[in-house]
Design a protein around this motif. Structure first.
Motif, PDB file in Angstrom:
ATOM      1  N   ASP A 227      -9.750  14.223  -3.543  1.00 29.79           N
ATOM      2  CA  ASP A 227     -11.046  13.554  -3.603  1.00 29.79           C
ATOM      3  C   ASP A 227     -11.041  12.462  -4.674  1.00 29.79           C
ATOM      4  N   ASP A 228     -10.369  12.732  -5.784  1.00 31.65           N
ATOM      5  CA  ASP A 228     -10.280  11.749  -6.863  1.00 31.65           C
ATOM      6  C   ASP A 228      -9.464  10.523  -6.457  1.00 31.65           C
ATOM      7  N   LEU A 229      -8.569  10.693  -5.473  1.00 32.60           N
ATOM      8  CA  LEU A 229      -7.768   9.560  -5.005  1.00 32.60           C
ATOM      9  C   LEU A 229      -8.536   8.641  -4.068  1.00 32.60           C
ATOM     10  N   LEU A 230      -9.529   9.196  -3.370  1.00 35.20           N
ATOM     11  CA  LEU A 230     -10.168   8.466  -2.279  1.00 35.20           C
ATOM     12  C   LEU A 230     -10.745   7.101  -2.657  1.00 35.20           C
ATOM     13  N   PRO A 231     -11.394   6.946  -3.810  1.00 31.18           N
ATOM     14  CA  PRO A 231     -11.930   5.616  -4.127  1.00 31.18           C
ATOM     15  C   PRO A 231     -10.859   4.532  -4.191  1.00 31.18           C
ATOM     16  N   TYR A 232      -9.605   4.939  -4.378  1.00 35.97           N
ATOM     17  CA  TYR A 232      -8.517   3.971  -4.496  1.00 35.97           C
ATOM     18  C   TYR A 232      -7.676   3.884  -3.226  1.00 35.97           C
ATOM     19  N   LEU A 233      -7.996   4.711  -2.233  1.00 38.70           N
ATOM     20  CA  LEU A 233      -7.273   4.695  -0.966  1.00 38.70           C
ATOM     21  C   LEU A 233      -8.067   4.022   0.147  1.00 38.70           C
ATOM     22  N   TRP A 234      -9.369   3.975  -0.014  1.00 38.06           N
ATOM     23  CA  TRP A 234     -10.254   3.503   1.047  1.00 38.06           C
ATOM     24  C   TRP A 234     -10.973   2.236   0.636  1.00 38.06           C
ATOM     25  N   ASP A 235     -11.509   1.553   1.664  1.00 39.63           N
ATOM     26  CA  ASP A 235     -12.376   0.421   1.396  1.00 39.63           C
ATOM     27  C   ASP A 235     -13.692   0.893   0.816  1.00 39.63           C
ATOM     28  N   SER A 236     -14.407   0.001   0.144  1.00 39.80           N
ATOM     29  CA  SER A 236     -15.674   0.333  -0.488  1.00 39.80           C
ATOM     30  C   SER A 236     -16.641   0.936   0.506  1.00 39.80           C
ATOM     31  N   GLY A 237     -17.283   2.019   0.089  1.00 37.27           N
ATOM     32  CA  GLY A 237     -18.316   2.651   0.905  1.00 37.27           C
ATOM     33  C   GLY A 237     -17.815   3.748   1.810  1.00 37.27           C
ATOM     34  N   ARG A 251     -15.212   8.071 -16.206  1.00 40.06           N
ATOM     35  CA  ARG A 251     -14.624   9.367 -15.892  1.00 40.06           C
ATOM     36  C   ARG A 251     -13.119   9.244 -15.665  1.00 40.06           C
ATOM     37  N   PRO A 252     -12.292   9.896 -16.482  1.00 42.00           N
ATOM     38  CA  PRO A 252     -10.840   9.875 -16.263  1.00 42.00           C
ATOM     39  C   PRO A 252     -10.445  10.903 -15.197  1.00 42.00           C
ATOM     40  N   THR A 253     -10.342  10.481 -13.967  1.00 42.77           N
ATOM     41  CA  THR A 253     -10.042  11.386 -12.861  1.00 42.77           C
ATOM     42  C   THR A 253      -8.536  11.615 -12.740  1.00 42.77           C
ATOM     43  N   PHE A 254      -8.157  12.449 -11.798  1.00 38.49           N
ATOM     44  CA  PHE A 254      -6.768  12.872 -11.638  1.00 38.49           C
ATOM     45  C   PHE A 254      -5.774  11.705 -11.594  1.00 38.49           C
ATOM     46  N   PRO A 255      -5.954  10.708 -10.724  1.00 36.32           N
ATOM     47  CA  PRO A 255      -4.962   9.626 -10.704  1.00 36.32           C
ATOM     48  C   PRO A 255      -4.942   8.819 -11.997  1.00 36.32           C
ATOM     49  N   VAL A 256      -6.074   8.683 -12.659  1.00 35.57           N
ATOM     50  CA  VAL A 256      -6.106   7.958 -13.928  1.00 35.57           C
ATOM     51  C   VAL A 256      -5.254   8.680 -14.977  1.00 35.57           C
ATOM     52  N   LEU A 257      -5.368   9.996 -15.030  1.00 32.95           N
ATOM     53  CA  LEU A 257      -4.572  10.763 -15.991  1.00 32.95           C
ATOM     54  C   LEU A 257      -3.082  10.668 -15.676  1.00 32.95           C
ATOM     55  N   LEU A 258      -2.735  10.723 -14.385  1.00 29.86           N
ATOM     56  CA  LEU A 258      -1.336  10.565 -13.994  1.00 29.86           C
ATOM     57  C   LEU A 258      -0.829   9.172 -14.354  1.00 29.86           C
ATOM     58  N   GLY A 259      -1.641   8.165 -14.074  1.00 28.18           N
ATOM     59  CA  GLY A 259      -1.244   6.797 -14.373  1.00 28.18           C
ATOM     60  C   GLY A 259      -1.076   6.569 -15.866  1.00 28.18           C
ATOM     61  N   TYR A 260      -1.989   7.105 -16.643  1.00 26.63           N
ATOM     62  CA  TYR A 260      -1.924   6.942 -18.099  1.00 26.63           C
ATOM     63  C   TYR A 260      -0.654   7.583 -18.653  1.00 26.63           C
ATOM     64  N   GLN A 261      -0.308   8.750 -18.139  1.00 23.79           N
ATOM     65  CA  GLN A 261       0.902   9.436 -18.588  1.00 23.79           C
ATOM     66  C   GLN A 261       2.146   8.583 -18.354  1.00 23.79           C
ATOM     67  N   ALA A 262       2.164   7.895 -17.202  1.00 23.17           N
ATOM     68  CA  ALA A 262       3.352   7.118 -16.829  1.00 23.17           C
ATOM     69  C   ALA A 262       3.366   5.713 -17.406  1.00 23.17           C
ATOM     70  N   ASP A 299       0.743   7.817  -5.318  1.00 22.42           N
ATOM     71  CA  ASP A 299       1.729   8.584  -4.555  1.00 22.42           C
ATOM     72  C   ASP A 299       1.985   9.948  -5.198  1.00 22.42           C
ATOM     73  N   ARG A 300       2.085   9.980  -6.522  1.00 23.22           N
ATOM     74  CA  ARG A 300       2.313  11.253  -7.199  1.00 23.22           C
ATOM     75  C   ARG A 300       1.104  12.173  -7.056  1.00 23.22           C
ATOM     76  N   GLY A 301      -0.077  11.591  -7.109  1.00 22.90           N
ATOM     77  CA  GLY A 301      -1.280  12.393  -6.938  1.00 22.90           C
ATOM     78  C   GLY A 301      -1.362  12.999  -5.559  1.00 22.90           C
ATOM     79  N   ARG A 302      -1.028  12.203  -4.547  1.00 12.94           N
ATOM     80  CA  ARG A 302      -1.030  12.724  -3.173  1.00 12.94           C
ATOM     81  C   ARG A 302      -0.031  13.869  -3.028  1.00 12.94           C
ATOM     82  N   ALA A 303       1.155  13.702  -3.588  1.00 12.75           N
ATOM     83  CA  ALA A 303       2.177  14.747  -3.480  1.00 12.75           C
ATOM     84  C   ALA A 303       1.721  16.044  -4.145  1.00 12.75           C
TER      85      ALA A 303
END
Length: 340
Positions: A227-237, A251-262, A299-303
């Motif tokens: 769910d945290d990935l969806l805003p970055y996978l889909w078009d607005s709305g 809000r630091p969601t799941f992909p943001v935390l993964l991205g920050y780590q890397a 990609d890492r979040g999806r996996a």
């Protein structure tokens, strides 16, 4: 990443909405909430009948079916968990000041904050009335009482998760373990409560009930991570609420935390700036999306979400109710397939 039009149905929504069980649950919900002049019930009806998946009611009935229980006996409990879930959404939108939910104006945007809070409270109290109906349908009162305990505990955990999420605001350096603990409460608790309550109301022995509890714990993680990935996978709305909601609320969601780590030092500074509240929401969102793509976080979040869904399915082995098990398996598969 793939995208879809705002008006198109996701695989999860499309698959669940055409299943006979989902259709029967939607019919039951509509029959229980006809249009009325009672303002509180009408506001509750508006929230409950918004386009949605009826996922949690479906999970409860499927869990009862998976252990050989009666679908008719647990139907009121299925309605109860939808009331509880929607109540949390109504209150969540007040906290986040989100103007849209499920593709329509949120309750507080349409009726005002005070009435939205009352609506959420009303739905929570209606949960217990609905659960009590199960005893009238042949479910042993002791099992109903235990289901009440389970769902009340799950609701309390949702509140704890909401408070924990507020503690993590604006900090992209948050440890993933802290994030996972938060979503295990805010999202996973209700999944866990729903599946365990369904098993108990269906007459499950301890081990099948424990297996469904484990299934729900992994499913809850998979569902929220994706769910945290969806805003970055889909078009607005496409998700029924603004894609900028998480960045606007810092809000630091799941992909943001993964991205920050890397990320390297410079990109970590850019992540921090995006969640600082000093940038316009749309610019912050665009920057976060750029950084997530650059770091491979999506990609890492999806996996990781798919791995949790696979662990969920492993818990279903050996349960006797084939139809319920099949439906739970489909939900696990589709929980991480909502962007095409």
């Amino acid at each position: 990443m793939s995208a879809t039009n705002a008006g198109s149905a996701t695989p999860l929504l499309a698959a669940l909405s055409v299943s006979p069980l989902a259709r029967s649950l939607q019919r039951e919900l509509r029959s229980r909430w006809p249009s009325t002049s009672d303002r509180v019930r009408e506001m509750s009806r508006y929230a409950l009948l918004a386009p949605g998946k009826a996922l949690r009611p479906l999970l409860l009935v499927a869990s009862a079916d998976a252990v050989g229980g009666s679908r008719d006996g647990v139907l009121p409990a299925a309605m109860a968990v939808e009331y509880l879930h929607v109540a949390t959404l109504v209150h969540d939108d007040v906290i986040d000041d989100d103007e849209f939910r499920r593709g329509q104006r949120s309750v507080h945007a349409r009726y005002g904050t005070a009435d939205a809070i009352v609506t959420g409270d009303f739905l929570i109290l209606t949960v217990f009335t609905a659960l009590a109906e199960c005893a009238d349908r042949g479910v042993p009162p002791a099992d109903v009482l235990e289901a009440v305990r389970v769902l009340a505990g799950a609701g309390a955990d949702v509140c704890r998760g909401q408070a924990k999420e507020a503690e993590l605001t604006s900090d992209p350096a948050t440890a993933l373990a802290d994030y996972e603990a938060m979503i295990a409460l805010k999202t996973g608790a209700l999944f866990r409560g729903v599946c365990r309550a369904g098993a108990l109301l269906g007459g499950a022995a301890p081990e099948p009930a424990a297996a469904l509890t484990r299934f729900a714990e992994h499913l809850g993680l998979a569902f929220q991570m994706y769910d945290d990935l969806l805003p970055y996978l889909w078009d607005s709305g496409s998700t029924g609420k603004p894609d900028t909601s998480d960045t606007e609320n810092l809000r630091p969601t799941f992909p943001v935390l993964l991205g920050y780590q890397a990320a390297g030092r410079r990109d970590r500074e850019r992540f921090a700036r995006a969640l600082s509240g000093r940038m316009p929401a749309q610019e912050a969102y665009a920057l976060v999306r750029e950084l997530l793509e650059a770091t491979g976080a999506l990609d890492r979040g999806r996996a990781r979400a798919e791995a949790e869904a696979a662990r969920a399915k492993e818990q279903l082995a050996g349960l006797p109710g084939s139809e319920g098990v099949e439906l739970l398996t489909v939900v696990a598969d589709l929980s991480t397939d909502r962007d095409r």
